[in-house]
Design a protein around this motif. Sequence first.
Motif, PDB file in Angstrom:
ATOM      1  N   UNK A 185      46.184  42.097  39.717  1.00  0.00           N
ATOM      2  CA  UNK A 185      47.448  41.851  39.161  1.00  0.00           C
ATOM      3  C   UNK A 185      47.806  42.592  38.262  1.00  0.00           C
ATOM      4  N   UNK A 186      47.352  43.908  38.382  1.00  0.00           N
ATOM      5  CA  UNK A 186      47.907  45.133  37.617  1.00  0.00           C
ATOM      6  C   UNK A 186      47.098  45.064  36.398  1.00  0.00           C
ATOM      7  N   UNK A 187      46.201  44.482  36.136  1.00  0.00           N
ATOM      8  CA  UNK A 187      45.710  44.344  34.859  1.00  0.00           C
ATOM      9  C   UNK A 187      44.326  45.332  34.599  1.00  0.00           C
ATOM     10  N   UNK A 188      44.120  45.959  33.601  1.00  0.00           N
ATOM     11  CA  UNK A 188      42.796  46.762  33.539  1.00  0.00           C
ATOM     12  C   UNK A 188      41.611  45.674  33.057  1.00  0.00           C
ATOM     13  N   UNK A 189      40.648  46.292  32.807  1.00  0.00           N
ATOM     14  CA  UNK A 189      39.236  45.569  32.963  1.00  0.00           C
ATOM     15  C   UNK A 189      39.505  44.780  31.384  1.00  0.00           C
TER      16      UNK A 189
END
Length: 474
Positions: free
Chosen positions: A103-107
């Motif tokens: 979803x385009x999120x980083x860790x």
Amino acid sequence: MIPQKTAETPVPERHEQEQGAVVVSSGGAAAQNNLRNIGLIIGREYKSRVTQRSFIVTSVILLVIVFLAAFIPTVIQLVSSGSGSSSSGQTSIAVVNEAGSIAGWNEAELTADINTALNGTSTGSSAPYAISSQPQTSLSSLQSQVKDGKLDMLLVFARPTDQNLRFTYYTTNSSADDPNLSAIQGLTLQLTFFDTAHRMGLTSSQTQRLATAPDLVVVQTAQSQTTQSVSEIAAGFVLAYAGAILIYVSIGLYGSIVAAGVAEEKSSRMMEILVNAATPFQLLAGKIVGIGAACLTQMGCLVVVGIVALLLQTPLQAALFGTHAGGFSQYLAGAFIPFYLLFLIYVLLAFFLYATLFAGLAAMVKRQEEVQSAVMLPTMLMISGYLLFFFAVYTPDAPLTKVLSYIPFWTPWIMMARIGRGTVAWWEILLTIALMLVAILVCIRFAARVYRYGVLMYGQRPGLGQLLKLVQMN
């Protein structure tokens, strides 16, 4: 020498009283000191019972059992929480992301979203799940930890060639008994939704609009069959069974004490002395109330200790389990405290109702060996009431159950079932108490007459017809 005739003074023959009865005037000094005599007899009976070694030992054993029994739910939860879970009471879950960006999120954003989905607003040790993000290289080790029970759950994210997310969930729980499965399914649905929306080119605001909960209004036009939780229903069953058993045991025990006491005094001819100092009614009332006070003392101590022990469960479970504290003990200690008070009322009313019958019928016997057969009728009423409890506890709303609960001889047991199940109205409690009081007055009138004639008759036992005539006499 003419023998002299001595004048003999005729000596009246001494005739035994008909049927061996002892004549006692009911209008003497004993009748004039009604309350005083009853009070003295109550004190004597109460003191003689509560100071007996058997009474003290039995009471202490019962108090210890009740106190320890209150901790059983906490112990069970402690044992179950200590098996396959972390020491802090949290469920440990390791997340391995092999899918890349979701979803385009980083860790950090992905971990935060997972934490919100599983723990909500709970943080720290109060959160139900302890979530940790692990590298792909430790996947084999994490799988072994789950298999060995060192790790509760392992969740692996992957992205096959079709670019759709794939989730692999590792756990030792079976699918039919997995308390975490619904939470994991909700998490995977949420991640799939946000990831699909991102790949479709939707902006963050558009995605949030799609995820907005619908405006749903629920109108309930029919009354729900039950609003009780599982813990509340289980607590109701436990209380109902405990109340019914205690009433049956206490009434049987103390009713037998009353009957045995009356038979012992009569067989030892102690009654001949007692009836010269007090009327039969005073003896009956004092004996029943005195032994009833001893019964109430023992039952009251059990209830107080039980309530205190249950109230201790709430802070104890909060300290041990945090938000995982079970509701079973809380329902027992909180919502059902009125149950314990009603239990005391019904056990006291049941004692007076049955003890009057036990005392009156026991006064008709000549030997103590005959007590059991003499009190067969009230004993059968007790047994039938206890058996009807098992019908009532599973059908508390049935019309037949409600009707049976209004019959005073069965009221205590059936009302324990209905109150424990939470299906009784307040006016029904007042009605059943009033009906039991009326029944007690009727039984007192019956028992007082039978007792009066029974304790004064040593020659024979009256038959059923004569007994009915004695009861009907004014």
